[in-house]
Design an enzyme around this catalytic site. Structure first.
Site, PDB file in Angstrom:
ATOM      1  N   ASP A  25       0.852  -1.188   0.000  1.00 55.91           N
ATOM      2  CA  ASP A  25       0.000   0.000   0.000  1.00 55.91           C
ATOM      3  C   ASP A  25       0.894   1.247   0.000  1.00 55.91           C
ATOM      4  O   ASP A  25       1.901   1.312   0.717  1.00 55.91           O
ATOM      5  CB  ASP A  25      -0.918  -0.012   1.237  1.00 55.91           C
TER       6      ASP A  25
ATOM      7  N   ASN B 178     -12.754  -3.118   2.283  1.00 54.50           N
ATOM      8  CA  ASN B 178     -13.783  -2.095   2.250  1.00 54.50           C
ATOM      9  C   ASN B 178     -14.621  -2.413   1.018  1.00 54.50           C
ATOM     10  O   ASN B 178     -14.139  -2.288  -0.115  1.00 54.50           O
ATOM     11  CB  ASN B 178     -13.154  -0.700   2.155  1.00 54.50           C
TER      12      ASN B 178
ATOM     13  N   GLU C 208     -12.423   3.355  -1.537  1.00 50.28           N
ATOM     14  CA  GLU C 208     -12.083   4.512  -2.371  1.00 50.28           C
ATOM     15  C   GLU C 208     -11.685   4.103  -3.776  1.00 50.28           C
ATOM     16  O   GLU C 208     -11.945   4.823  -4.731  1.00 50.28           O
ATOM     17  CB  GLU C 208     -10.957   5.308  -1.701  1.00 50.28           C
TER      18      GLU C 208
ATOM     19  N   HIS D  29     -10.000  -5.058  -3.499  1.00 50.10           N
ATOM     20  CA  HIS D  29      -8.662  -5.224  -2.913  1.00 50.10           C
ATOM     21  C   HIS D  29      -8.798  -5.587  -1.444  1.00 50.10           C
ATOM     22  O   HIS D  29      -9.550  -4.952  -0.701  1.00 50.10           O
ATOM     23  CB  HIS D  29      -7.804  -3.970  -3.073  1.00 50.10           C
TER      24      HIS D  29
HETATM   25  P1  AMP Z   1      -9.740   1.613   0.111  1.00 45.77           P
HETATM   26  O1  AMP Z   1     -10.170   2.739   0.991  1.00 45.77           O
HETATM   27  O2  AMP Z   1      -9.998   0.261   0.707  1.00 45.77           O
HETATM   28  O3  AMP Z   1     -10.295   1.745  -1.295  1.00 45.77           O
HETATM   29  O4  AMP Z   1      -8.162   1.698   0.038  1.00 45.77           O
HETATM   30  C1  AMP Z   1      -7.457   2.075  -1.076  1.00 45.77           C
HETATM   31  C2  AMP Z   1      -6.002   1.922  -0.698  1.00 45.77           C
HETATM   32  O5  AMP Z   1      -5.236   2.002  -1.887  1.00 45.77           O
HETATM   33  C3  AMP Z   1      -5.475   2.976   0.260  1.00 45.77           C
HETATM   34  O6  AMP Z   1      -4.952   2.334   1.420  1.00 45.77           O
HETATM   35  C4  AMP Z   1      -4.385   3.677  -0.545  1.00 45.77           C
HETATM   36  O7  AMP Z   1      -3.290   4.034   0.253  1.00 45.77           O
HETATM   37  C5  AMP Z   1      -4.019   2.635  -1.568  1.00 45.77           C
HETATM   38  N1  AMP Z   1      -3.479   3.140  -2.827  1.00 45.77           N
HETATM   39  C6  AMP Z   1      -4.036   4.089  -3.612  1.00 45.77           C
HETATM   40  N2  AMP Z   1      -3.270   4.268  -4.723  1.00 45.77           N
HETATM   41  C7  AMP Z   1      -2.237   3.397  -4.631  1.00 45.77           C
HETATM   42  C8  AMP Z   1      -1.122   3.090  -5.448  1.00 45.77           C
HETATM   43  N3  AMP Z   1      -0.897   3.728  -6.609  1.00 45.77           N
HETATM   44  N4  AMP Z   1      -0.252   2.133  -5.028  1.00 45.77           N
HETATM   45  C9  AMP Z   1      -0.466   1.488  -3.866  1.00 45.77           C
HETATM   46  N5  AMP Z   1      -1.505   1.730  -3.049  1.00 45.77           N
HETATM   47  C10 AMP Z   1      -2.372   2.668  -3.411  1.00 45.77           C
END
Ligand code: AMP
Length: 141
Positions: A29, A85, A93, A98
């Site tokens: 992450d 999530n 988000e 994932h």
């Molecule tokens: P969620 O709120 O479950 O959708 O989490 C999305 C996650 O993706 C967050 O923890 C972000 O830090 C992570 N994230 C977003 N963009 C990237 C990226 N380019 N590489 C790695 N992690 C990412």
């Protein structure tokens, strides 16, 4: 527009990829909540867990199952939270399934998964019976 995770799958943006097979991938992450915080994804873009076809859901679980002990071992963590999530209202988000593997440590100041709910409901027996009945019907138990 492909999701940011599809762009990682396609090698269009960089990531610290720690695992890859034909149908799944895992990478660190970008905003880690703990050392070793890893995201596990299906390569194919689906928004929510139940959008996954059965075989891909199994592949995703297999990869989670395989990586959890490896990640815990790599950062010497005695435990981890493993969570999705699943949908915007639940905090999702990135609209590409994932699973988060978040290593946990004694006295790290974090919380258990029970801390997710804002204000837990106070349900009486009748309401609990009704909810159980509706879920049982829907899953044809
Ligand atoms: P969620 O709120 O479950 O959708 O989490 C999305 C996650 O993706 C967050 O923890 C972000 O830090 C992570 N994230 C977003 N963009 C990237 C990226 N380019 N590489 C790695 N992690 C990412």
């Amino acid at each position: 527009m492909a999701s940011i995770f599809s762009q990682i799958v396609d090698g269009e943006i960089p990531a610290r990829v720690v695992y890859e097979d034909e149908t799944t991938m895992a990478f660190l992450d970008a905003n880690p909540l703990a050392p070793g915080h890893t995201l596990v994804i299906p390569k194919a873009e689906h928004e929510r867990l139940n959008d996954l076809p059965d075989d891909l859901a199994s592949d995703l679980y297999d990869t989670l199952h395989r990586l959890i002990p490896v990640i815990e071992g790599a950062v010497d963590a005695p435990a981890s939270n493993v969570a999705f999530n699943n949908g915007e209202a639940a905090g999702q988000e990135v609209p590409h399934v994932h699973g988060h593997i978040i290593p946990r440590f004694e006295d790290d100041g974090g919380n258990p998964i029970h801390a997710i709910a804002g204000s837990p409901p106070n349900l009486d027996d009748e309401e609990l019976d009704d909810i159980a009945e509706r879920i049982s019907t829907d899953t044809r138990i």
